[in-house]
Design a protein around this motif. Sequence first.
Motif, PDB file in Angstrom:
ATOM      1  N   ARG A 136     -50.296 -71.412 -11.143  1.00 36.61           N
ATOM      2  CA  ARG A 136     -49.542 -71.680  -9.941  1.00 36.61           C
ATOM      3  C   ARG A 136     -48.087 -71.915 -10.307  1.00 36.61           C
ATOM      4  NH1 ARG A 136     -53.602 -72.306  -6.281  1.00 36.61           N
ATOM      5  NH2 ARG A 136     -55.402 -73.423  -6.952  1.00 36.61           N
TER       6      ARG A 136
ATOM      7  N   ARG B 130     -43.326 -71.840  -5.395  1.00 35.57           N
ATOM      8  CA  ARG B 130     -43.166 -70.808  -4.377  1.00 35.57           C
ATOM      9  C   ARG B 130     -43.890 -69.538  -4.765  1.00 35.57           C
ATOM     10  NH1 ARG B 130     -37.621 -69.723  -2.125  1.00 35.57           N
ATOM     11  NH2 ARG B 130     -38.856 -69.229  -0.342  1.00 35.57           N
ATOM     12  N   GLY B 131     -45.121 -69.667  -5.226  1.00 34.18           N
ATOM     13  CA  GLY B 131     -45.935 -68.503  -5.600  1.00 34.18           C
ATOM     14  C   GLY B 131     -46.532 -67.833  -4.376  1.00 34.18           C
ATOM     15  N   TYR B 132     -47.431 -66.914  -4.616  1.00 34.03           N
ATOM     16  CA  TYR B 132     -48.092 -66.162  -3.543  1.00 34.03           C
ATOM     17  C   TYR B 132     -48.999 -67.081  -2.743  1.00 34.03           C
ATOM     18  CZ  TYR B 132     -46.576 -61.918  -5.915  1.00 34.03           C
ATOM     19  OH  TYR B 132     -45.839 -60.945  -6.483  1.00 34.03           O
ATOM     20  N   ASP B 133     -49.283 -66.650  -1.490  1.00 34.43           N
ATOM     21  CA  ASP B 133     -50.191 -67.432  -0.637  1.00 34.43           C
ATOM     22  C   ASP B 133     -51.587 -67.276  -1.223  1.00 34.43           C
ATOM     23  OD1 ASP B 133     -51.550 -68.724   1.346  1.00 34.43           O
ATOM     24  OD2 ASP B 133     -51.196 -67.208   2.870  1.00 34.43           O
ATOM     25  N   GLU B 134     -52.210 -68.404  -1.505  1.00 39.48           N
ATOM     26  CA  GLU B 134     -53.496 -68.397  -2.195  1.00 39.48           C
ATOM     27  C   GLU B 134     -54.560 -67.728  -1.351  1.00 39.48           C
ATOM     28  OE1 GLU B 134     -56.604 -71.601  -4.027  1.00 39.48           O
ATOM     29  OE2 GLU B 134     -54.537 -72.220  -3.878  1.00 39.48           O
ATOM     30  N   ASP B 135     -54.616 -67.939  -0.065  1.00 35.21           N
ATOM     31  CA  ASP B 135     -55.624 -67.337   0.805  1.00 35.21           C
ATOM     32  C   ASP B 135     -55.461 -65.816   0.848  1.00 35.21           C
ATOM     33  OD1 ASP B 135     -56.815 -69.717   1.423  1.00 35.21           O
ATOM     34  OD2 ASP B 135     -55.551 -70.080   3.200  1.00 35.21           O
ATOM     35  N   GLU B 136     -54.234 -65.354   0.914  1.00 39.01           N
ATOM     36  CA  GLU B 136     -53.980 -63.916   0.931  1.00 39.01           C
ATOM     37  C   GLU B 136     -54.438 -63.278  -0.369  1.00 39.01           C
ATOM     38  OE1 GLU B 136     -50.171 -61.755   1.844  1.00 39.01           O
ATOM     39  OE2 GLU B 136     -49.883 -63.582   3.034  1.00 39.01           O
ATOM     40  N   VAL B 137     -54.139 -63.911  -1.458  1.00 36.28           N
ATOM     41  CA  VAL B 137     -54.539 -63.379  -2.771  1.00 36.28           C
ATOM     42  C   VAL B 137     -56.061 -63.364  -2.850  1.00 36.28           C
ATOM     43  CG1 VAL B 137     -54.526 -63.851  -5.262  1.00 36.28           C
ATOM     44  CG2 VAL B 137     -52.417 -64.042  -3.958  1.00 36.28           C
ATOM     45  N   ASN B 138     -56.707 -64.452  -2.387  1.00 42.73           N
ATOM     46  CA  ASN B 138     -58.178 -64.513  -2.439  1.00 42.73           C
ATOM     47  C   ASN B 138     -58.798 -63.443  -1.547  1.00 42.73           C
ATOM     48  OD1 ASN B 138     -58.366 -66.546  -4.314  1.00 42.73           O
ATOM     49  ND2 ASN B 138     -58.398 -68.203  -2.796  1.00 42.73           N
TER      50      ASN B 138
END
Length: 168
Positions: free
Chosen positions: A15, A18-26
Motif C-alpha cells: 500500500r 494515494r494508491g489504487y482503490d482497493e475494491d476496484e483492484v479486487n
Amino acid sequence: MPLTPLDIHNKEFSRGFRGYDEDEVNEFLDQIIKDYEIIIREKKELEETLNSLNERLGHFTNIEETLHKSIVVAQEAAEEVRGNAQKESKLIIREAEKNADRIVNEALSKARKIALEIEELKKQSKVFRTRFKMLIEAQLDLLKNDDWDHLMEFEIDATELNLEEEMK
C-alpha cells in the motif's frame, strides 16, 4: 512457471500513499481470475480433444497401414492366382493338344486300316468276279458243247427198256 488463478487471488500489493482503490483492484483481479480459469479450462478441453484426435488419428493410421498391407497381400495373391491360372491353362492346352494329336493319329491309323481293307476287298471282289465269270463261261461252254445235241439225238424206246428188264 505460468500463473495459476490461485496465484492471482493470493497476490497482495503493497500500500502506498494515494494508491489504487482497493475494491476496484479486487474486482479487476476477480474478473481476471474468472477469465483465466475459463482460459485454463478451455486449454485443458482443447488438450483433451487434441489427445483424443491424436488417438483417433493413430487408430486411423493403423487402419490405413493395415489396409495398405492387406491390399499388397491381395495384389500378391491375385498375381499368384493369375500366374497359377496361366500355368494351369498352358498345361490344359498342352494336354488338349496331345489328346488332339493322339485322336488325329488314331483316326489316320483307322483310316489307313480301312483303306487297306477296302483295297483288299476290291482285290477279293475282282478275284471273285473273275472266278465267277470263268465259272459261268465254263457252264456256257458246257451248254454250247455238241454233246448236248448228241444227247438229244439219242433215242431210247422206253418199251424196249421194259422188255429188257423183264428178261432179266
